[in-house]
Design a protein around this motif. Structure first.
Motif, mmCIF file in Angstrom:
data_model
loop_
_atom_site.group_PDB
_atom_site.id
_atom_site.type_symbol
_atom_site.label_atom_id
_atom_site.label_comp_id
_atom_site.label_asym_id
_atom_site.label_seq_id
_atom_site.Cartn_x
_atom_site.Cartn_y
_atom_site.Cartn_z
ATOM 1 N N THR A 26 -0.711 -7.727 3.300
ATOM 2 C CA THR A 26 0.588 -7.787 2.634
ATOM 3 C C THR A 26 1.004 -6.411 2.136
ATOM 4 N N GLY A 27 0.072 -5.699 1.510
ATOM 5 C CA GLY A 27 0.376 -4.361 1.015
ATOM 6 C C GLY A 27 0.766 -3.402 2.123
ATOM 7 N N LEU A 28 0.104 -3.527 3.260
ATOM 8 C CA LEU A 28 0.418 -2.644 4.387
ATOM 9 C C LEU A 28 1.754 -3.017 5.032
ATOM 10 N N MET A 229 -14.878 5.400 -3.322
ATOM 11 C CA MET A 229 -14.281 4.595 -4.384
ATOM 12 C C MET A 229 -15.408 3.842 -5.092
ATOM 13 N N GLU A 230 -15.424 3.890 -6.396
ATOM 14 C CA GLU A 230 -16.504 3.240 -7.145
ATOM 15 C C GLU A 230 -16.198 1.752 -7.300
ATOM 16 N N THR A 231 -16.487 1.020 -6.249
ATOM 17 C CA THR A 231 -16.250 -0.415 -6.263
ATOM 18 C C THR A 231 -17.249 -1.108 -5.353
ATOM 19 N N ASP A 232 -17.076 -2.422 -5.186
ATOM 20 C CA ASP A 232 -18.045 -3.240 -4.458
ATOM 21 C C ASP A 232 -17.793 -3.197 -2.955
ATOM 22 N N HIS A 233 -18.434 -4.109 -2.236
ATOM 23 C CA HIS A 233 -18.378 -4.146 -0.776
ATOM 24 C C HIS A 233 -17.014 -4.597 -0.246
ATOM 25 N N SER A 234 -16.156 -5.078 -1.129
ATOM 26 C CA SER A 234 -14.871 -5.650 -0.708
ATOM 27 C C SER A 234 -13.712 -4.987 -1.439
ATOM 28 N N PRO A 235 -13.447 -3.712 -1.159
ATOM 29 C CA PRO A 235 -12.397 -2.997 -1.893
ATOM 30 C C PRO A 235 -11.014 -3.577 -1.689
ATOM 31 N N PHE A 236 -10.800 -4.284 -0.575
ATOM 32 C CA PHE A 236 -9.500 -4.907 -0.284
ATOM 33 C C PHE A 236 -9.197 -6.036 -1.251
ATOM 34 N N SER A 238 -11.183 -6.092 -4.611
ATOM 35 C CA SER A 238 -11.448 -5.574 -5.954
ATOM 36 C C SER A 238 -10.499 -4.453 -6.354
ATOM 37 N N ARG A 239 -10.053 -3.669 -5.373
ATOM 38 C CA ARG A 239 -9.154 -2.540 -5.644
ATOM 39 C C ARG A 239 -8.088 -2.496 -4.552
ATOM 40 N N THR A 240 -7.312 -3.565 -4.485
ATOM 41 C CA THR A 240 -6.381 -3.736 -3.373
ATOM 42 C C THR A 240 -5.375 -2.591 -3.277
ATOM 43 N N THR A 241 -4.726 -2.256 -4.367
ATOM 44 C CA THR A 241 -3.693 -1.212 -4.333
ATOM 45 C C THR A 241 -4.268 0.106 -3.868
ATOM 46 N N GLU A 242 -5.434 0.482 -4.402
ATOM 47 C CA GLU A 242 -6.061 1.745 -4.027
ATOM 48 C C GLU A 242 -6.499 1.738 -2.563
ATOM 49 N N THR A 243 -6.914 0.564 -2.072
ATOM 50 C CA THR A 243 -7.330 0.475 -0.672
ATOM 51 C C THR A 243 -6.123 0.611 0.249
ATOM 52 N N GLU A 245 -3.519 2.293 -0.441
ATOM 53 C CA GLU A 245 -3.162 3.710 -0.514
ATOM 54 C C GLU A 245 -4.089 4.557 0.357
ATOM 55 N N PHE A 246 -5.388 4.224 0.367
ATOM 56 C CA PHE A 246 -6.319 4.951 1.227
ATOM 57 C C PHE A 246 -5.935 4.785 2.695
ATOM 58 N N VAL A 247 -5.631 3.554 3.075
ATOM 59 C CA VAL A 247 -5.267 3.294 4.472
ATOM 60 C C VAL A 247 -3.989 4.037 4.839
ATOM 61 N N THR A 248 -2.979 3.980 3.989
ATOM 62 C CA THR A 248 -1.709 4.634 4.323
ATOM 63 C C THR A 248 -1.863 6.155 4.339
ATOM 64 N N ARG A 249 -2.689 6.706 3.447
ATOM 65 C CA ARG A 249 -2.964 8.154 3.507
ATOM 66 C C ARG A 249 -3.609 8.512 4.834
ATOM 67 N N SER A 250 -4.537 7.678 5.259
ATOM 68 C CA SER A 250 -5.225 7.933 6.521
ATOM 69 C C SER A 250 -4.266 7.868 7.687
ATOM 70 N N LEU A 251 -3.382 6.902 7.652
ATOM 71 C CA LEU A 251 -2.427 6.723 8.748
ATOM 72 C C LEU A 251 -1.395 7.846 8.789
ATOM 73 N N GLU A 252 -1.042 8.322 7.606
ATOM 74 C CA GLU A 252 0.012 9.334 7.534
ATOM 75 C C GLU A 252 -0.529 10.755 7.508
ATOM 76 N N GLY A 253 -1.864 10.866 7.426
ATOM 77 C CA GLY A 253 -2.484 12.184 7.472
ATOM 78 C C GLY A 253 -2.209 13.011 6.239
ATOM 79 N N THR A 254 -2.054 12.324 5.079
ATOM 80 C CA THR A 254 -1.799 13.043 3.834
ATOM 81 C C THR A 254 -3.061 13.074 2.986
ATOM 82 N N SER A 255 -3.136 14.033 2.086
ATOM 83 C CA SER A 255 -4.331 14.180 1.241
ATOM 84 C C SER A 255 -4.195 13.394 -0.047
#
Length: 255
Positions: A26-28, A229-236, A238-243, A245-255
């Motif tokens: 959903t976030g993506l 990320m300091e979280t468990d085996h399921s970041p999607f 436990s830390r959905t928003t941050e995950t 953001e990680f995916v979109t940074r990776s896709l967009e090639g931003t730091s």
């Protein structure tokens, strides 16, 4: 002019159902990505009255069906692989790289979330010292359940950083996993061929962070970015928003 956004295919981890990844998907989608999630044959066959798998091939074919569907719409593909999905997802990219196709489309990025990394020609079983993780229950007590495994203490091992409500719902959706998948030799490892990104989960109780970091230090890998990320085996979960953001940074090639 920027390239069109790739379509995203989420490859679940062992015992996980596509619905575990609903919040991530959903976030993506809210970030204007096309997202589909694979329902892997290796997981949940017991619920369908099917025998456990002893080959990676059915999972690979299921993932490739998603890849093919997106390519047919003229979109490149990025695979998002969680846990054991790192094995089947990486293998599924074989033959689907842009250099493999006349139209130049294909799998252009691999994104790994606390995912298992194995070199071609080896198995998860071999890499793990020919023994199961303490989190795994195998064999199961009933002989009729031969070939299936399940995970002990998912509240601690999978979802320790999640809220009690999320834990309860996630545990209710878990299914059994085909143990033979661990013993199959990996035919292809996309992280050696495709620009790859990895999210190390620092509080992971299934795959310790130092193991994840060891995998991503492999010089054979095309590692573009490794974050922790300091979280468990399921970041999607436990830390959905941050995950997201990680995916979109990776896709967009931003730091």
């Amino acid at each position: 002019m920027s390239s069109p956004k790739p379509a995203l295919v989420i490859v679940p981890g062992a015992s996980h159902h596509p619905s575990h990844y609903t919040a991530l998907a959903t976030g993506l989608r809210e970030a204007n990505y096309t997202v589909t999630t694979v329902d892997l044959p290796s997981t949940g066959g017991k619920d369908r009255g099917e025998p456990p798998l002893t080959s990676l091939k059915p999972d690979i074919l299921a993932i490739q069906a998603h890849i093919t569907s997106h390519l047919s719409e003229g979109k490149n593909v990025a695979l998002i692989c969680h846990s054991f999905g790192g094995i089947s997802g990486s293998a599924a990219a074989q033959g689907f790289l842009p250099t493999d196709r006349e139209d130049g489309l294909g799998v252009v990025k691999m994104i790994y979330l606390a995912a298992i990394i194995v070199e071609p020609g080896k198995s998860v079983w071999e890499q793990g010292g020919e023994k199961h993780s303490p989190s795994v229950e195998f064999p199961l007590p009933d002989p009729e359940d031969a070939g299936w495994l399940r995970f002990r203490d998912p509240e601690k091992n999978f979802y320790a950083e999640c809220t009690p409500e999320v834990q309860k719902e996630a545990i209710s959706k878990l299914r059994w996993f085909s143990e033979g998948m661990n013993r199959e030799l990996v035919p292809f490892s996309a992280w050696q061929h495709v620009e790859s990104y990895y999210l190390v989960c620092g509080k992971d109780q299934v795959l310790p962070a130092f193991v994840q970091e060891m995998w991503t230090s492999n010089p054979k890998g095309k590692w573009k970015k490794v974050e922790r990320m300091e979280t468990d085996h399921s970041p999607f979960l436990s830390r959905t928003t941050e995950t997201v953001e990680f995916v979109t940074r990776s896709l967009e090639g931003t730091s």
